[in-house]
Write a protein that holds these residues in place. Structure first.
Motif, PDB file in Angstrom:
ATOM      1  N   ARG A  15       0.821  -1.135  -0.132  1.00 45.07           N
ATOM      2  CA  ARG A  15       0.072   0.033   0.062  1.00 45.07           C
ATOM      3  C   ARG A  15       0.941   1.286  -0.081  1.00 45.07           C
ATOM      4  O   ARG A  15       2.084   1.164   0.356  1.00 45.07           O
ATOM      5  N   VAL A  16       0.412   2.356  -0.388  1.00 44.34           N
ATOM      6  CA  VAL A  16       1.243   3.500  -0.565  1.00 44.34           C
ATOM      7  C   VAL A  16       0.902   4.249   0.800  1.00 44.34           C
ATOM      8  O   VAL A  16      -0.244   4.554   0.913  1.00 44.34           O
ATOM      9  N   THR A  17       2.101   4.438   1.557  1.00 44.45           N
ATOM     10  CA  THR A  17       2.275   4.773   2.816  1.00 44.45           C
ATOM     11  C   THR A  17       2.452   6.448   2.950  1.00 44.45           C
ATOM     12  O   THR A  17       2.342   6.838   4.109  1.00 44.45           O
ATOM     13  N   ARG A  18       3.017   6.814   1.882  1.00 44.99           N
ATOM     14  CA  ARG A  18       3.371   8.256   1.959  1.00 44.99           C
ATOM     15  C   ARG A  18       3.113   8.730   0.547  1.00 44.99           C
ATOM     16  O   ARG A  18       3.839   8.210  -0.425  1.00 44.99           O
ATOM     17  N   SER A 107       6.049  17.571  -9.412  1.00 50.40           N
ATOM     18  CA  SER A 107       5.898  15.909  -9.591  1.00 50.40           C
ATOM     19  C   SER A 107       5.389  15.788  -8.218  1.00 50.40           C
ATOM     20  O   SER A 107       5.317  16.547  -7.223  1.00 50.40           O
ATOM     21  N   ILE A 108       4.906  14.623  -8.250  1.00 52.18           N
ATOM     22  CA  ILE A 108       4.292  14.061  -7.125  1.00 52.18           C
ATOM     23  C   ILE A 108       4.917  12.321  -6.786  1.00 52.18           C
ATOM     24  O   ILE A 108       5.431  11.926  -7.953  1.00 52.18           O
ATOM     25  N   GLY A 109       5.140  12.003  -5.763  1.00 49.09           N
ATOM     26  CA  GLY A 109       5.642  10.716  -5.353  1.00 49.09           C
ATOM     27  C   GLY A 109       4.861   9.944  -4.447  1.00 49.09           C
ATOM     28  O   GLY A 109       3.905  10.423  -3.706  1.00 49.09           O
ATOM     29  N   GLY A 110       5.164   8.744  -4.580  1.00 51.43           N
ATOM     30  CA  GLY A 110       4.512   7.795  -3.563  1.00 51.43           C
ATOM     31  C   GLY A 110       5.273   6.487  -3.155  1.00 51.43           C
ATOM     32  O   GLY A 110       5.900   5.987  -4.179  1.00 51.43           O
ATOM     33  N   THR A 111       5.483   6.356  -1.957  1.00 48.81           N
ATOM     34  CA  THR A 111       6.187   5.115  -1.614  1.00 48.81           C
ATOM     35  C   THR A 111       5.445   3.969  -1.050  1.00 48.81           C
ATOM     36  O   THR A 111       4.412   4.085  -0.098  1.00 48.81           O
ATOM     37  N   VAL A 112       5.563   2.880  -1.733  1.00 52.77           N
ATOM     38  CA  VAL A 112       4.622   1.620  -1.627  1.00 52.77           C
ATOM     39  C   VAL A 112       5.567   0.887  -0.655  1.00 52.77           C
ATOM     40  O   VAL A 112       6.571   0.326  -0.795  1.00 52.77           O
ATOM     41  N   ALA A 113       4.970   0.751   0.524  1.00 50.60           N
ATOM     42  CA  ALA A 113       5.650  -0.093   1.546  1.00 50.60           C
ATOM     43  C   ALA A 113       4.923  -1.566   1.637  1.00 50.60           C
ATOM     44  O   ALA A 113       3.756  -1.657   1.247  1.00 50.60           O
ATOM     45  N   ALA A 168      -3.964   6.797  -4.901  1.00 47.24           N
ATOM     46  CA  ALA A 168      -2.490   6.561  -5.050  1.00 47.24           C
ATOM     47  C   ALA A 168      -2.197   4.808  -5.308  1.00 47.24           C
ATOM     48  O   ALA A 168      -1.427   4.454  -6.224  1.00 47.24           O
ATOM     49  N   ASP A 169      -2.860   4.089  -4.585  1.00 45.92           N
ATOM     50  CA  ASP A 169      -2.894   2.627  -4.648  1.00 45.92           C
ATOM     51  C   ASP A 169      -3.255   2.108  -6.086  1.00 45.92           C
ATOM     52  O   ASP A 169      -2.450   1.400  -6.616  1.00 45.92           O
ATOM     53  N   VAL A 170      -4.225   2.954  -6.599  1.00 45.96           N
ATOM     54  CA  VAL A 170      -4.884   2.457  -8.129  1.00 45.96           C
ATOM     55  C   VAL A 170      -3.764   2.756  -8.865  1.00 45.96           C
ATOM     56  O   VAL A 170      -3.366   2.200  -9.869  1.00 45.96           O
ATOM     57  N   PHE A 171      -3.218   4.020  -8.860  1.00 45.96           N
ATOM     58  CA  PHE A 171      -2.169   4.591  -9.571  1.00 45.96           C
ATOM     59  C   PHE A 171      -0.829   3.689  -9.902  1.00 45.96           C
ATOM     60  O   PHE A 171      -0.595   3.644 -11.146  1.00 45.96           O
ATOM     61  N   VAL A 172      -0.394   3.225  -8.650  1.00 50.32           N
ATOM     62  CA  VAL A 172       0.565   2.123  -8.701  1.00 50.32           C
ATOM     63  C   VAL A 172       0.263   0.912  -9.853  1.00 50.32           C
ATOM     64  O   VAL A 172       1.154   0.550 -10.566  1.00 50.32           O
ATOM     65  N   VAL A 173      -0.930   0.278  -9.374  1.00 45.62           N
ATOM     66  CA  VAL A 173      -1.315  -0.747 -10.161  1.00 45.62           C
ATOM     67  C   VAL A 173      -1.237  -0.476 -11.684  1.00 45.62           C
ATOM     68  O   VAL A 173      -0.971  -0.984 -12.691  1.00 45.62           O
ATOM     69  N   GLU A 174      -1.988   0.773 -12.051  1.00 45.44           N
ATOM     70  CA  GLU A 174      -2.150   1.487 -13.369  1.00 45.44           C
ATOM     71  C   GLU A 174      -0.859   1.285 -13.896  1.00 45.44           C
ATOM     72  O   GLU A 174      -0.590   0.897 -15.256  1.00 45.44           O
ATOM     73  N   ALA A 175       0.244   1.946 -13.185  1.00 47.47           N
ATOM     74  CA  ALA A 175       1.568   2.129 -13.840  1.00 47.47           C
ATOM     75  C   ALA A 175       2.227   0.860 -14.131  1.00 47.47           C
ATOM     76  O   ALA A 175       3.037   0.650 -14.932  1.00 47.47           O
TER      77      ALA A 175
END
Length: 298
Positions: A15-18, A107-113, A168-175
Motif C-alpha cells: 500500500r502507498v504509505t506516503r 511532480s508527485i511521488g508515492g512510497t509503496v510499503a 495512489a494505490d490504484v495509480f501504482v497498479v495502473e503504472a
C-alpha cells in the motif's frame, strides 16, 4: 485462475504509505537513498531528469511516470548538478511537500510499503527502474488517475486523505499495468511473463492453486508448450525455473500467514502445498533462516 499481480500485492500487504510533492524552478537537484520499497514518481508539469546508477539519465516530461525499486536515485533540473540530500528535506514529520524556488516543475511521488519482511518477493522480480512515458499505448487510465490525484490536492474537502491514498494505490497498479503491456513486447522479466499469453496462463494457474503438487509437465500443458520450451522460456523471463518460483511463492505466502498469527503452522503448511510439516519447516528455514514457529513468535 487468479490474477498474479493482485495476488502478490494483496498477500504482501502492499500500500502507498506516503505521498509527496515537489515544486521547483531554476537549478536544483535532490538525491535519495536505496530502500526496501517501491516508489513512483510522476511529472505533472514541466520537465526534469531522473538518474539511477548504471543507467543513462532519463528526461521526464509532464505525464511521464517511473517506478523505482531498491535503487538509490536522484532528480534534477540538470543531470550534471551536484544533488542535495532529498531525504533530509522530507525528513521532518508531516513535511510531504517541498518547494525549491518556484513551480515550473511539479511532480508527485508515492512510497509503496509492504508488510514487514515481505518486500523481497516482488522487488526481486521487478527491475530497479521502470519508465512509463506518456506516449505508452496503455497509459490512458494511468493519466486519468493521475489527474484525479492532482485535482484532489486543491479541493481541500473532508475525506480527502483517504481518497488520495486509495487513488495512489490504484495509480501504482495502473503504472505497473502500463509497463507490463510494453514489457511483453520486449520479453522483459516477470511483468513481461504475466502479459505473455502462454507464460501468463501458467503463472495464473500457479497463483490460483498454489497447493497443487505442480510439475513442469503440468505447467507446460497449461501454457500449451513443450516441457523443454516452457522451462527455458519461463526461466529466461522470470529469472528462475518454474518449480523454484512455485516454492518461493509458497514460502512467501506462508511467511505472511505466520505473521498474522491466525493459523497454526500445520494448517499453513497444508494450505501452501506441503503434506509434511517437517518438510515445510526445513524449506522455511532454508529460505528465511528461522523455523516457522520462531518466525510466528517474532
Amino acid at each position: 485462475m487468479t490474477d498474479p499481480l493482485s495476488d502478490v500485492l494483496t498477500i504482501l500487504g502492499a500500500r502507498v504509505t506516503r505521498r509527496t510533492r515537489l515544486e521547483a524552478s531554476g537549478e536544483w537537484a535532490l538525491a535519495f537513498p536505496a530502500l526496501d520499497r517501491l516508489k513512483f514518481v510522476a511529472l505533472l508539469r514541466g520537465a526534469s531528469w531522473i538518474m539511477v546508477e548504471g543507467r543513462p539519465p532519463q528526461r521526464m516530461a509532464a505525464g511521464d511516470v517511473c517506478l523505482l525499486g531498491r535503487t538509490a536515485y536522484a532528480v534534477a533540473s540538470d543531470p550534471e548538478l551536484p544533488p542535495l540530500d532529498g531525504q533530509a528535506l522530507y525528513g521532518t514529520p508531516g513535511c510531504d511537500a517541498v518547494r525549491l524556488g518556484g513551480d515550473d516543475m511539479v511532480s508527485i511521488g508515492g512510497t509503496v510499503a509492504f508488510a514487514e519482511g515481505n518486500a523481497g518477493f516482488l522487488l526481486d522480480m521487478l527491475p530497479d527502474f521502470l519508465f512509463i512515458p506518456k506516449s505508452t499505448a496503455a497509459s490512458g487510465a494511468m493519466a486519468a488517475v493521475l489527474a484525479l490525484i492532482d485535482g484532489e490536492v486543491g479541493r481541500d474537502l473532508i475525506g480527502g486523505d483517504i481518497i488520495s491514498a486509495r487513488l495512489a494505490d490504484v495509480f501504482v497498479v495502473e503504472a505497473i499495468r502500463a509497463y507490463a503491456a510494453s514489457a511483453a513486447q520486449f520479453e522483459i522479466g516477470w511483468l513481461g511473463a504475466l502479459a505473455d499469453p502462454r507464460l501468463g496462463r501458467a503463472l495464473r494457474a500457479i497463483h490460483g492453486d498454489i497447493a497443487r503438487p505442480w510439475t513442469v509437465a503440468d505447467l507446460a500443458q497449461v501454457a500449451g508448450m513443450s516441457r523443454a520450451a516452457f522451462s527455458a522460456a519461463f526461466t529466461r523471463r522470470v529469472g528462475e525455473p518454474p518449480l523454484a518460483y512455485v516454492r518461493a511463492w509458497r514460502l512467501t505466502m506462508a511467511r505472511a500467514a505466520l505473521a498474522s498469527g491466525e493459523e497454526s503452522v500445520a494448517s499453513i503448511a497444508g494450505k501452501v502445498g506441503y503434506t509434511s510439516q517437517s518438510a515445510f519447516g526445513h524449506a522455511f528455514r532454508s529460505a528465511f533462516g528461522a523455523a516457522p514457529r520462531a518466525h510466528a513468535r517474532s
